[in-house]
Design an enzyme around this catalytic site. Structure first.
Site, short mmCIF file in Angstrom:
data_model
loop_
_atom_site.label_atom_id
_atom_site.label_comp_id
_atom_site.label_asym_id
_atom_site.label_seq_id
_atom_site.Cartn_x
_atom_site.Cartn_y
_atom_site.Cartn_z
N TYR A 235 -110.19 47.69 63.06
CA TYR A 235 -111.44 47.26 62.43
C TYR A 235 -111.78 45.82 62.83
O TYR A 235 -110.94 44.93 62.79
CB TYR A 235 -111.35 47.34 60.90
CG TYR A 235 -112.60 46.80 60.22
CD1 TYR A 235 -113.78 47.52 60.30
CD2 TYR A 235 -112.62 45.58 59.56
CE1 TYR A 235 -114.96 47.04 59.72
CE2 TYR A 235 -113.78 45.09 58.97
CZ TYR A 235 -114.94 45.84 59.06
OH TYR A 235 -116.10 45.35 58.50
N GLY B 4 -118.69 47.53 58.37
CA GLY B 4 -119.22 48.06 57.12
C GLY B 4 -119.20 49.57 57.12
O GLY B 4 -118.19 50.21 57.44
N HIS C 284 -127.48 40.34 61.53
CA HIS C 284 -127.16 39.80 60.20
C HIS C 284 -127.91 38.49 59.91
O HIS C 284 -127.95 38.05 58.76
CB HIS C 284 -125.65 39.57 60.08
CG HIS C 284 -124.86 40.83 59.90
ND1 HIS C 284 -125.10 41.96 60.64
CD2 HIS C 284 -123.84 41.14 59.05
CE1 HIS C 284 -124.25 42.90 60.27
NE2 HIS C 284 -123.49 42.45 59.31
N ASN D 104 -117.84 36.08 57.84
CA ASN D 104 -117.17 36.52 56.62
C ASN D 104 -116.61 35.33 55.85
O ASN D 104 -115.54 34.82 56.18
CB ASN D 104 -116.00 37.46 56.96
CG ASN D 104 -116.36 38.91 56.85
OD1 ASN D 104 -116.73 39.37 55.77
ND2 ASN D 104 -116.29 39.63 57.95
N ARG E 241 -123.44 12.75 16.56
CA ARG E 241 -122.04 12.78 16.14
C ARG E 241 -121.18 13.67 17.03
O ARG E 241 -119.99 13.39 17.26
CB ARG E 241 -121.98 13.27 14.69
CG ARG E 241 -120.62 13.13 14.06
CD ARG E 241 -120.54 13.54 12.61
NE ARG E 241 -121.74 14.12 12.03
CZ ARG E 241 -121.72 15.17 11.20
NH1 ARG E 241 -120.59 15.75 10.89
NH2 ARG E 241 -122.85 15.62 10.68
#
Length: 513
Positions: free
Chosen positions: A54, A61, A84, A197, A286
């Site tokens: 891969y 994907g 992309h 990535n 306060r």
């Protein structure tokens, strides 16, 4: 010029700030170059094998099932970057892009990505040349990292797309690289994927937000102290022994800061002497240390997450020391996204309590003797009435920005990437929230300093006097008839944002926590 050396073991928040905001020069360590070469040998060996791996010899994907032949792999890497780089909307800020690029370089230099040394060196060269890729507002879901933003940066490395030169002019990236003697990279196996990535955009924005908030929280402690003085409140609630019995570190630090600002004040302690005696101050006065302190503790948690992410190698697949190349989910932005949202919640609450103090200063029924709206001649003059409207609008916007992005998810990539972090979106809205919080604190500063100057015969603390004098020297005017307020408010905003309020006070008090 300051130089940041990138090694194999991550980087620091200070280095990110130096590169993103200070234009520090970037160099690669010899260890990083050696680690890059070693990891690349592993990728080259796997690329030569017939079995699909891969990211090396497959698609990506939902398309990861296709084995890519050797002659198409360079095209595959180019294509993933081009396809992309699909962002839309306005360009994001230069400092965000520089942080994004530097943090990707940090992971590349870990030796876990399989990128060649020359690609990493080109990344450093682009940063050092002051070339900033055009990255758009929309395109990241915060899973598989900030894909579209990082793709626009990788496109510049290839000499494609648009980038901004050191002169601020946007030109074709190829022209800018040529003008600075930088050769575009020809991507090889895994390199396109490795450049895309990462959680680098959301992490960079987290680090810069923390840098800004560090100044803002100190500024908020100062303005809270000024408001307490202006309202003739008591500083007894700031006593260390009270905060020791509820030992949240941020609360104790905020109370100590306020107490340091109020030291030797002639305005505190009058709360039982006016026409409406008080046993205690309102919550917004306060409880200022408790609210600001909770935000400080939130920041401490966010810093811890940022430090862990800075030490991480975020990529998929990764090259392991034993030679394996393994797919993983370390690119998921959830850890960073959560704290980005958490900081936006804390910012909204800090802005809210600051606005309540401002409103109290302007209300003659609750301000203990101050004129309505701090006006010179109430009725003829409106004073700071609409300055508070602006502040209230900003607070309302902060509340909307506090709605978490990380609670959302939308599936993508044909349901392969079916749960995403939305961390980029969380980071973008936090940047807006930080800017709005700065404006809110500036309005409180403007009102509180004017109110103190209207307390005739009572001397403020030396630190308060220093803050008022510095603000007036910066061109922000004091009490008087109505005038065009927007320039004063803008100048007060810059005074806070640039750290001048904190610097003026610290010259009297010493360093605040």
């Amino acid at each position: 010029m300051h130089t940041v050396v990138v090694g194999t073991s991550g980087t620091t928040a200070q280095d990110v700030i130096a590169v993103a905001r200070g234009n520090a020069r970037v160099e690669l360590s010899q260890d990083a170059l050696a680690a890059l070469a070693k990891a690349r040998e592993i990728v080259d060996a796997l690329a030569a094998k017939p079995e699909p791996v891969y990211g090396v010899s497959t698609g990506f994907g939902a398309l990861a099932t296709r084995h890519i032949s050797r002659e198409l792999r360079a095209q595959l890497q180019r294509n993933i970057v081009r396809s992309h780089a699909a962002g839309m909307g306005a360009p994001v800020e230069r400092e965000v892009v520089r942080a994004l690029m530097f943090l990707r370089l940090k992971t590349v230099c870990s030796g876990h990505t399989g990128v060649r040394p020359q690609v990493a060196q080109t990344m450093a060269d682009v940063l050092n040349a002051g070339i900033t890729p055009v990255v758009h507002e929309y395109g990241s879901l915060g899973c598989s990292g900030d894909l579209a933003p990082l793709s626009h940066c990788a496109l510049t490395l290839m000499g494609e797309g648009d980038a901004e030169g050191p002169d601020g002019v946007v030109r074709p990236a190829g022209e800018l690289l040529a003008a600075h003697g930088i050769e575009p990279v020809e991507l090889r196996e895994k390199e396109g994927l490795a450049l895309l990535n990462g959680t680098d955009g959301m992490l960079g924005m987290l680090i810069m937000a923390l840098d800004d908030l560090d100044t803002l929280y100190k500024s908020a402690d100062i303005t809270a102290a000024l408001s307490l003085e202006a309202l003739l409140g008591t500083d007894k609630v700031l006593a260390p022994e009270l905060h020791a019995i509820r030992p949240h570190p941020g609360q104790g630090a905020a109370a100590a800061n306020m107490l340091a600002v109020l030291r030797d004040s002639g305005l505190t302690g009058h709360f039982q002497e006016d026409e409406a005696p008080r046993v205690q101050d309102a919550y917004s006065v306060r409880c200022a240390p408790q609210v600001a302190g909770a935000g400080r503790d939130t920041m401490a948690h966010a810093r811890l997450v940022a430090e862990r992410e800075l030490a991480s190698a975020v990529d998929n697949p990764v090259v392991l020391p034993d030679g394996r190349v393994e797919s993983n989910g370390n690119f998921h932005g959830a850890p960073v996204a959560y704290v980005l949202d958490f900081l936006a919640i804390a910012a909204a609450d800090l802005g809210s309590i600051a606005e309540r103090r401002t409103d109290r200063l302007l209300d003659k029924n609750r301000s203990h003797g101050l004129p309505p709206f701090l006006a010179d001649d109430a009725g003829v003059d409106s004073g700071l009435m609409i300055a508070q409207y602006t502040q209230a609008a900003l607070v309302s916007e902060l509340k909307r920005l506090a709605v978490p992005a990380s609670a959302d998810s939308i599936p993508s990539s044909a349901m392969q990437e079916d749960h995403v972090s939305m961390g980029w979106s969380a980071a973008r809205k936090l940047r807006t929230a930080v800017g709005n919080l700065n404006r809110i604190i500036a309005v409180e500063l403007y009102a509180a300093t004017r109110a103190i100057e209207l307390r005739d015969g009572l001397a403020p603390a030396p630190a308060s006097r220093a803050a008022i004098d510095a603000l007036r020297a910066a061109g922000v005017q004091g009490p008087g008839p109505d005038r065009f307020l927007a320039p004063d408010l803008e100048a007060a905003d810059a005074f806070v944002r640039e750290g001048k309020l904190v610097a003026a006070v610290e010259r009297v008090t010493g360093p605040l926590a």
